[in-house]
Design an enzyme around this catalytic site. Structure first.
Site, PDB file in Angstrom:
ATOM      1  N   ASP A   1       0.892  -1.341   0.031  1.00  0.00           N
ATOM      2  CA  ASP A   1      -0.027   0.000  -0.030  1.00  0.00           C
ATOM      3  C   ASP A   1       0.927   1.484  -0.047  1.00  0.00           C
ATOM      4  OD1 ASP A   1      -2.426   1.112  -0.170  1.00  0.00           O
ATOM      5  OD2 ASP A   1      -2.930   1.055   1.969  1.00  0.00           O
TER       6      ASP A   1
ATOM      7  N   HIS B   1       2.065   4.255   6.475  1.00  0.00           N
ATOM      8  CA  HIS B   1       1.705   4.887   5.150  1.00  0.00           C
ATOM      9  C   HIS B   1       0.674   5.862   4.941  1.00  0.00           C
ATOM     10  CE1 HIS B   1      -0.325   1.063   4.857  1.00  0.00           C
ATOM     11  NE2 HIS B   1      -1.227   1.733   4.126  1.00  0.00           N
TER      12      HIS B   1
END
Length: 969
Positions: free
Chosen positions: A106, A375
């Site tokens: 991701d 993230h």
């Protein structure tokens, strides 16, 4: 905590229950932060037993195993290693398990640092997904989504790793069913916040598998499997089943999938496919056993990342600049606190501070710094509420560690316990010592450092003394922040991992601090500035002459005095105007940067004040939208230092320090500082991957969105150069950076956005950030040879500025011992050569045995639970800062005598070399060796030179990790 309540706790609870029901079922789990919350707060003893059993059977598998799945673009290597180590320590201590595969599906783009780190951690394969859409399409077509990645040019094949890029479907199951207008494969529906539904019926639950549709469902799944099989070289297809926030109701998931798996396998002759539940390790094992020869990818990264022509994910390099800055300050304070505490434990076994409590204080900051590397953390891509959680956790952890450091100083100096001590990291206005106060300054780097620390004081008449009563060079001047205080700059020279105490006293005529005198220049109207006549004036130190033009109040040129090379040098603030209305075209948001047109100059008038003193000249430039504006929108404070005789001022002299004040911005504006020079750079830019290695960035022209697609992350370093001269930028937080013209470099400093994209609105992901940001950048200008020797130590000196703590004793004056006791921390500094960095010196507190067989045995016997933290094991990491061949001297391998290096901490008894996160003995670590054209022989792989006499050799770019044990005191 809200996610735990809404769905995450239910993932682990229901998945464990379902795995126990069917031997064929499997599951992979990544982020330890959620798992640890479940393990500590939710899991029953039975569930814990089941987890142990499932891990042993290989049906539950931890992949990556860090606290989070870290971002790759804007994180620093130290923090990536920290969060990975934090998760791995827990997994090894609790289960004896060591993840060996990644699942980095991701993060928005892929850095070349990550494959190296995962190889050093003992991984056998690496898996990524988000890379440029057009690049992925080509790789997919040519069956090149799998390769052996040599992420580091210097470590090359020694730390290469097999890498799998997911195909265009990425990590989520395709949910479209050709035979129904309902979705497929997501049978548990979607999680609801804040509470799970009472009746267990979630929104958008997929069409259940029934006898009537079983064949159609199987056909759909098989068709997708076959489509993907054509993009890979082997007969195995990795088919991810799941997505974000799935499996909170695992029974409906597995019961439907079981039907499909069984049906396809019963009709495998007809379908030409067999399916099985698998972990990542099962998949890579199958591919590995094919024994194919794989292509090698060099150290080029996959940044930036675009998902379609107008979607360049380059905005997040700058989003939430304040959070990015605090995350790095917290990381730096943690680094200082760890080595400070380690020295205290080693040197003061009789000390009065409770070690277990101290470890908890450090752990609170380890957790906060680890978690923000997510993230959707330091990237600035979270909602304001989540951003506040990250900030609160970081501030709480910093408060704890400052408190710990202050109490250690008190304890060492046996100060009266009734005094108050408050401490502060290097920030403006961080404390105002009045009469007879003292400051303690700790240098967390393993090098001698000469620098200035700034303290706010209430009067200009000040003197500064060291512990022996000698006068210390200092300069005091009007504050840039407030009318009522002054900035006192103290010149400090401190050896590695040591601290010094300075007392600040009211005026003493013989030794008063230099007073900086201020000259204010008239505000200049840039629209009227006479281009022909220039009124130039110079600001000089031993390394540079910076010339300003009084007609514009802007910088004009810089001369590097050693070579007498003059570079035309101008700086201006510009803003990109961006669109927030999806009906009108592409938008900018937390993730994306989509400028409407070229950047527009912001200010029409500039004010200038020059403060000069014997130690420092500070140039204050204020940028106004027009000549009559009351308030400035931008300011630059440029500092040039002069170092007195007898001090090693090489780095101090060579850095031009700039601090910016930016904001509040208007809505849908993105603010950049553009520096233009006459260097013929051919628009080439160099930027770093995570403060670990440099990447060469060629300017690329695209049909669409060229500006945004030529933005790159600068985590710590960026530079431009011509054949002889290099301009280096060093940063203390991440920024987007680009070279939009020859001889130019621009840094995005701040963004303020609002848009009406439904997805952004649903998650409150507008970036209406009205803050003022105060980033700092150090500029170094010079020959390649000179900048080469300075940029690594410079970047780390900016990252790890000394920690400044204030002592304010009530009643008595602080007793400053004339000669410090023999056993004080000042004793023996820890010093490394300038090409090696002491990356970690800490006491992790893990209770695991470093002998694997013993560790597994004690877990099977349930012995892990009782014992206290282990304070005898010290974790040491040393990193070589240079690439092979980068510098004739600094790129050489270095031999280090660990016994001698650490003699200040006691007598070294034993040293064990470990994998990056500490869980493997490097001598027993055998990673898979994937066959390449370069190395056709397939063999297991490990390399290390250990020696009995505590001598270790560190080669270019190596990161060596050790457990060190000292003789009992």
């Amino acid at each position: 905590q809200e996610s735990m309540h809404a769905y995450a706790a239910n993932v682990y609870t229901t998945v464990i229950e379902e795995l126990m029901k069917g031997k064929q079922r499997k599951f992979i789990a990544v982020e330890q932060e959620f798992f640890r919350l479940w393990w500590d707060m939710v899991a029953t003893d039975t569930q814990k037993q089941q987890v142990h059993q499932l891990l042993q059977e290989g049906r539950l598998e931890f992949v990556i195993g860090g606290q989070v799945m870290h971002d790759e673009a804007v994180t620093l290597i130290d923090d990536q290693i920290l969060q990975l180590t934090e998760g791995h320590g827990f997994l090894y201590e609790t289960f004896g398990s060591r993840p060996q595969f990644s699942w980095h599906v991701d993060p928005f783009g892929a850095s070349a640092t990550t494959p190296t780190l995962f190889a050093l951690a003992g991984f056998n394969a690496h898996l990524i997904s988000r890379i440029d859409y057009d690049l992925k399409a080509g790789m997919q077509k040519n069956k090149k989504l799998q390769f052996v990645w040599q992420g580091s040019p210097s470590l090359s094949e020694r730390q290469e790793i097999f890498t799998h890029v997911m195909d265009q479907y990425s990590y989520c199951t395709p949910s479209q069913l050709p035979f129904s207008n309902r979705s497929g494969f997501f049978w548990n529906g979607f999680a609801t916040f804040p509470d799970p539904p009472k009746d267990g019926v979630y929104p958008n639950m997929s069409l259940p598998v029934t006898d009537a549709n079983l064949h159609l469902y199987a056909q759909t799944m098989v068709a997708n499997i076959k489509e993907r099989a054509a993009w890979f070289r082997t007969g195995e297809v990795l088919w991810p089943w799941g997505c974000d926030k799935q499996f909170f109701n695992a029974s409906v998931q597995y019961s439907n999938m079981d039907l499909l798996v069984d049906y396809i396998n019963k009709h495998s002759a007809e379908f030409g496919v067999t399916v099985q539940y698998a972990t990542v390790s099962d998949y890579f094992q199958a591919v590995y056993s094919r024994n194919l020869t794989w292509e090698i990818r060099d150290s080029q990264d996959f940044l930036p990342y675009s998902t379609e022509p107008f979607q360049a994910w380059t905005g997040f390099y700058t989003s939430r600049s304040t959070l990015k800055g605090i995350a790095r300050r917290a990381s730096s304070l943690l680094y200082a606190g760890e080595s400070f505490f380690t020295q205290y434990v080693r040197k003061h076994p009789e000390g009065s501070i409770c070690k277990c409590k101290a470890l908890k204080q450090l752990q609170s900051l380890r957790w906060a710094v680890s978690e923000v590397q997510h993230h959707d953390g330091v990237t600035g891509t979270e909602s304001p509420k989540v951003k506040d959680m990250y900030m609160n956790n970081l501030m709480y952890g910093m408060f704890n560690v400052k408190k710990l450091m202050a109490s250690i100083i008190f304890d060492i100096n046996n100060a009266k316990k009734n005094g108050e001590v408050y401490s502060s990291v290097y920030t403006k206005g961080s404390g105002k010592p009045d009469v007879d106060q003292y400051v303690v300054v700790y240098n967390p780097l393993a090098w001698n450092i000469t620098t200035f620390v700034m303290v706010s004081v209430s009067s200009e008449a000040m003197s500064v003394y060291d512990e022996l009563g000698h006068s210390v060079p200092a300069q005091v001047q009007s504050s840039m922040e407030s009318q009522s205080t002054y900035d006192l700059y103290i010149l400090v020279a401190i050896s590695g991992l040591s601290y010094k105490k300075y007392s600040i006293k009211p005026l003493d005529d013989k030794h008063s601090a230099f007073i900086g005198s201020s000259v204010k220049y008239k505000r200049r109207d840039l629209t009227r500035a006479d281009q022909q006549s220039q009124k130039l004036f110079p600001v000089v130190n031993n390394c540079y002459q910076i010339v300003f033009d009084q007609n514009t109040n802007l910088m004009h040129s810089i001369t590097e005095r050693e070579t007498n090379q003059t570079v035309q040098f101008t700086q201006e603030f510009l803003e990109y105007h961006v669109n927030g209305d999806t009906k009108k075209g592409p938008i900018s948001d937390n993730y994306l940067f989509a400028p409407n047109a070229s950047a527009v100059p912001v200010s029409k008038a500039v004010g200038l004040e020059v403060i000069s003193g014997n130690l420092m000249t500070e140039i204050r430039q204020y940028f106004y939208s027009n000549v009559t504006s009351q308030d400035y929108i931008y300011a630059v404070y440029t500092r040039l230092y002069s170092v007195p005789e007898g001090y090693d001022g090489k780095l101090l002299c060579h850095r031009i320090e700039q601090e910016y004040s930016v904001g509040p911005l208007e809505l849908n504006r993105e603010a950049v500082l553009r520096t233009s020079t006459n260097l013929n750079t051919r628009q080439l830019l160099y930027t770093d991957n995570n403060g670990y290695q440099m990447q060469k960035r060629l300017f690329k022209a695209y049909v669409n969105n060229t500006v945004a697609r030529n933005y790159y992350p600068m985590v710590q370093t960026a530079y431009i150069e011509d054949d002889t001269t290099r301009l280096m930028l060093l940063a203390e937080r991440a920024h987007g950076v680009s070279s939009q013209g020859n001889g130019q470099v621009e840094v995005m400093l701040h963004r303020r956005l609002w848009n009406n994209l439904q997805w952004d609105l649903n998650y409150n992901l507008t970036l209406n950030d009205s803050s003022v940001v105060r980033p700092v950048i150090w500029l170094i200008l010079g020959t390649k040879a000179v900048t080469n020797t300075l940029y690594q130590t410079g970047g780390l000196a900016l990252e790890h500025r000394p920690v400044v703590m204030f002592g304010a004793l009530s009643g008595d004056k602080p007793k400053l011992p004339r000669q410090l006791q023999k056993n004080s921390v000042h004793d023996l500094p820890v010093t490394l050569p300038p090409n090696l960095h002491l990356q970690t010196l800490s006491i992790p507190g893990w209770r695991y045995s470093s002998n694997h067989a013993e560790q597994v045995r004690s877990i099977r016997m349930g012995k892990q639970k009782q014992s206290d933290a282990d304070f005898s094991r010290v974790l040491l990491r040393i990193r070589h800062l240079y690439e092979a061949g980068e510098d004739p001297v600094l790129s050489k391998p270095v031999m280090v005598d660990l016994k001698s290096l650490l003699k200040g901490l006691g007598s070294v008894m034993a040293v064990e070399e470990r994998s990056l996160t500490g869980t493997w003995d490097v001598n027993t670590l055998e990673r898979w060796k994937w066959k390449t054209a370069q190395y056709p022989g397939k063999r297991f792989f490990n390399s290390t030179e250990t020696s009995e006499d505590f001598m270790v050799t560190v080669h270019p770019k190596e990161i060596k990790t050790f457990f060190v044990y000292f003789q009992a005191q």
